[in-house]
Design an enzyme around this catalytic site. Structure first.
Site, PDB file in Angstrom:
ATOM      1  CB  ILE A 144      -0.998   0.042   1.182  1.00  0.00           C
ATOM      2  CG1 ILE A 144      -0.272   0.009   2.516  1.00  0.00           C
ATOM      3  CG2 ILE A 144      -2.006  -1.080   1.070  1.00  0.00           C
ATOM      4  CD1 ILE A 144      -1.165   0.324   3.701  1.00  0.00           C
ATOM      5  CG  HIS A 202       5.819  -9.457   5.634  1.00  0.00           C
ATOM      6  ND1 HIS A 202       5.844  -9.514   7.018  1.00  0.00           N
ATOM      7  CD2 HIS A 202       6.279  -8.228   5.304  1.00  0.00           C
ATOM      8  CE1 HIS A 202       6.303  -8.370   7.494  1.00  0.00           C
ATOM      9  NE2 HIS A 202       6.583  -7.567   6.465  1.00  0.00           N
ATOM     10  CG  HIS A 260       8.533  -5.975   1.665  1.00  0.00           C
ATOM     11  ND1 HIS A 260       7.475  -5.102   1.604  1.00  0.00           N
ATOM     12  CD2 HIS A 260       8.689  -6.298   2.968  1.00  0.00           C
ATOM     13  CE1 HIS A 260       7.016  -4.890   2.818  1.00  0.00           C
ATOM     14  NE2 HIS A 260       7.722  -5.617   3.668  1.00  0.00           N
TER      15      HIS A 260
END
Length: 124
Positions: A36, A109, A111
């Site tokens: 986001i 997670h 990126h």
């Protein structure tokens, strides 16, 4: 080591459909979506669907199927974005673990950042 998974973290809420996302790819064991607050022209976050806090937690406790699916999903995203070194100029892969690294969400997670020169990994 014991990992306490927070079921209320933002990625758990995304997985439950409580928070919308812009999905890039979804598989049986992984979800990838656009960040986001992108830091590069291509900025995709890839998460396992299981309750894993860090990369080492995932590596030691996830099933072989989860691990294989996660990494194959990652690879196919890079290929589809056209950022693999044989297709383009490459990408950066970032995964933080714990407070010293700056991990903000307690759900493993990664990126994927690409699409421009990213400079040095760390500034001293």
């Amino acid at each position: 080591m014991t990992y306490d998974y927070d079921e209320q973290n933002i990625f758990a809420k995304i997985l439950r459909g409580e928070i919308p996302n812009t999905t890039v790819k979804e598989s049986e064991h992984a979800l990838a979506f656009k960040d986001i607050a992108p830091q590069a022209p291509h900025h995709v976050v890839v998460i396992p669907k299981g309750p894993y806090v860090t990369a080492d937690h995932f590596a030691t406790e996830a099933s072989d199927d989860e691990i294989a699916d996660f990494w194959r999903t990652f690879g196919s995203i890079c290929r589809e974005l056209g950022v693999t070194p044989d297709q383009g100029a490459g990408y950066r892969l970032i995964a933080n673990a714990g407070s010293d690294s700056g991990q903000e969400v307690p759900h493993f997670h990664m990126h994927i950042l690409a699409g421009r020169p990213l400079g040095p990994m760390l500034n001293s």
